[in-house]
Design an enzyme around this catalytic site. Structure first.
Site, short mmCIF file in Angstrom:
data_model
loop_
_atom_site.label_atom_id
_atom_site.label_comp_id
_atom_site.label_asym_id
_atom_site.label_seq_id
_atom_site.Cartn_x
_atom_site.Cartn_y
_atom_site.Cartn_z
N THR A 16 19.08 64.19 -9.08
CA THR A 16 18.85 62.89 -8.90
C THR A 16 17.57 62.74 -8.74
O THR A 16 16.43 62.51 -9.69
CB THR A 16 19.58 62.47 -7.53
OG1 THR A 16 19.37 63.42 -6.61
CG2 THR A 16 21.12 62.10 -7.79
N LYS A 22 21.83 71.09 -7.52
CA LYS A 22 20.90 70.09 -7.34
C LYS A 22 20.91 69.66 -5.91
O LYS A 22 21.60 70.03 -5.23
CB LYS A 22 21.46 68.91 -8.17
CG LYS A 22 22.53 68.22 -7.64
CD LYS A 22 22.60 67.35 -6.71
CE LYS A 22 21.39 66.04 -7.02
NZ LYS A 22 21.22 65.23 -5.52
N THR A 50 25.42 72.61 0.28
CA THR A 50 24.21 72.10 0.01
C THR A 50 24.61 70.63 -0.70
O THR A 50 25.63 70.01 -0.74
CB THR A 50 23.33 72.90 -0.91
OG1 THR A 50 22.27 72.28 -1.23
CG2 THR A 50 24.29 73.11 -2.23
N GLU A 99 11.94 66.53 -1.50
CA GLU A 99 11.51 65.20 -2.05
C GLU A 99 9.89 65.14 -1.70
O GLU A 99 9.67 65.11 -0.15
CB GLU A 99 12.18 63.82 -1.56
CG GLU A 99 13.50 63.85 -2.39
CD GLU A 99 14.65 62.98 -1.75
OE1 GLU A 99 15.30 62.54 -2.26
OE2 GLU A 99 14.09 62.30 -0.67
N ASN A 110 11.76 57.94 -0.86
CA ASN A 110 12.85 57.23 -0.16
C ASN A 110 12.98 55.82 0.23
O ASN A 110 13.86 55.16 0.47
CB ASN A 110 13.11 58.07 1.23
CG ASN A 110 13.71 59.34 0.46
OD1 ASN A 110 15.19 59.34 0.53
ND2 ASN A 110 13.07 60.46 0.82
N SER A 150 15.39 51.01 -5.74
CA SER A 150 14.35 49.94 -6.61
C SER A 150 14.38 50.20 -8.10
O SER A 150 14.39 51.65 -8.43
CB SER A 150 13.21 49.63 -5.94
OG SER A 150 12.91 50.05 -4.63
#
Length: 395
Positions: free
Chosen positions: A145, A171, A182, A268, A390, A395
């Site tokens: 992702t 992932k 996870t 991230e 995030n 969007s």
């Protein structure tokens, strides 16, 4: 080596249309039914695919294939979501020519949106899994992702004179606070091991690997780690009493720890991997608790991002971890530099420590000096990019 390196495994990843361009549908399949084990999220809200896969493993301990989509979590989607997951299971079984109760299902992506089943069904029909490096790469790409890199690892060992391979793909980038899992992890092995003992082994290594990472303190609705062992290495059946049990357990641990650290490093917006080592706690579990508290502290994470040698944030996290500590016995190092000794400030060069903190990997060592417990945890720094990613995820 890769996810299809163990004998008898094939994989494929494709773009079916859930995402604009990137791969988004994947299949992992064994030539024969495999003994299976799994660990799953502790979130009370659990996505339909996870419910199906968890029930399958707990009821039969067998799995021959698992179908995975990214881009949509199929979570909080009600009875329609459950039916969609069952359709994925059935269509995959029909494609391979096996019973549906040998097919696991996993999804990852946005929560609360219905799956677009038309491209998924068409994608399943087009699957042509192989045991090539290319197919393993496609598989690892299709489960991503917000990850920036694929996560793959494998180890080869010898058991009973037979070559045994343990390999894994995962992932995970955000919402990583596992408590039994996870984001998504898939481990394959050709070892001969009964499902009950495989579950015991997975639980053992999960506690010190996947359960020892954190990115942002959130626990997803879809988290799982699955192990499939198809026995095609033809070793004698592995049990805890087998003389080479530890060899297999160490290989499974190595694969799990590699994947866990890759997930933490790819948090991230992350720029640095943080490792926290705790020694001298009253127990290993207390040491792991402290390590994970420190690596999960937003203030510690932001200090590391800013290359700020603010050890006060570290010792504060040790104190609020809930573990037993004696403040006057605490010793803390950041990299090679001692910053706290006997619970008090140590003399050190801020300039030299700044150089260390600019490295892509930062290690913090906490010695409690009250016992023999040891523990490790991994995480990442907290950056401006984390907020940006995030804030715009849908969007």
């Amino acid at each position: 080596m890769n996810i299809v390196s163990p004998k008898g495994f094939k994989a494929v990843g494709i773009h079916c249309g859930l995402k604009h361009k990137k791969y988004d549908l994947a299949l992992l399949v064994s030539d024969v039914p495999a003994n299976a084990a799994g660990v799953f999220t502790t979130n009370a809200i659990q996505a339909a695919p996870l419910v199906i896969t968890k029930e399958l493993i707990q009821s039969t301990g067998k799995m021959q294939a698992i179908i995975i989509n990214s881009g949509n979590a199929n979570a909080c989607t009600g009875t329609a979501g459950m039916q969609d997951a069952l359709t994925m299971q059935l269509k995959t079984a029909e494609k391979i020519g096996i019973s549906p109760d040998l097919v696991g299902v996993a999804s990852t992506g946005v929560i609360g949106e219905k799956l677009n089943m038309e491209p998924i069904v068409a994608g399943i029909a087009s699957f042509e899994p192989t045991n090539t490096l290319e197919s393993s790469i496609q598989f690892s790409q299709a489960i991503l992702t917000t990850d920036t890199v694929t996560k793959n690892t494998s180890y080869r060992v010898e058991i009973d004179g037979k070559e045994v391979v343990v390999a894994g793909t995962a992932k995970g980038s955000g919402m990583i606070e596992p408590n039994m899992a996870t984001m998504l992890g898939f481990i394959t092995t050709d070892a001969n091991i009964e499902a009950t003992h495989l579950q015991e082994a997975l639980k053992t290594v999960t506690d010190v690997t996947f359960n020892a990472i954190t990115v942002d303190g959130d626990t997803s609705t879809n988290d799982m780690v699955i192990v499939m062992a198809n026995g095609m290495a033809q070793n004698e059946q592995l049990t805890p009493s087998h003389p080479e049990w530890e060899i297999f357990l160490n290989a499974l641990h190595a694969v799990s720890q590699d994947l866990a650290k890759m997930i933490a490093k790819d948090g991230e917006g992350a720029t640095k991997l943080i490792e926290v080592e705790v020694n001298g706690a009253i127990s290993d579990s207390e040491a792991r608790k402290i390590a994970k508290t420190v690596v999960g502290s937003p203030l510690v994470k932001t200090a590391v991002f800013g290359c700020d040698a603010n050890w006060g944030r570290v010792i504060a996290a040790v104190g609020y971890s809930g573990a037993t500590v004696n403040p006057s016995d605490i010793h803390i190092q950041i990299g090679p530099t001692t910053v706290v000794h006997g619970g008090e400030p140590a003399n050190f060069s801020e300039e030299e420590l700044l150089v260390y903190l600019k490295q892509p990997e930062v290690k913090i060592i906490v010695d409690l000096n009250i016992g023999d417990g040891i523990g490790l945890a991994w995480g990442c720094d907290l950056t401006y990019d984390y907020v940006q990613i995030n804030a715009t995820y849908r969007s």
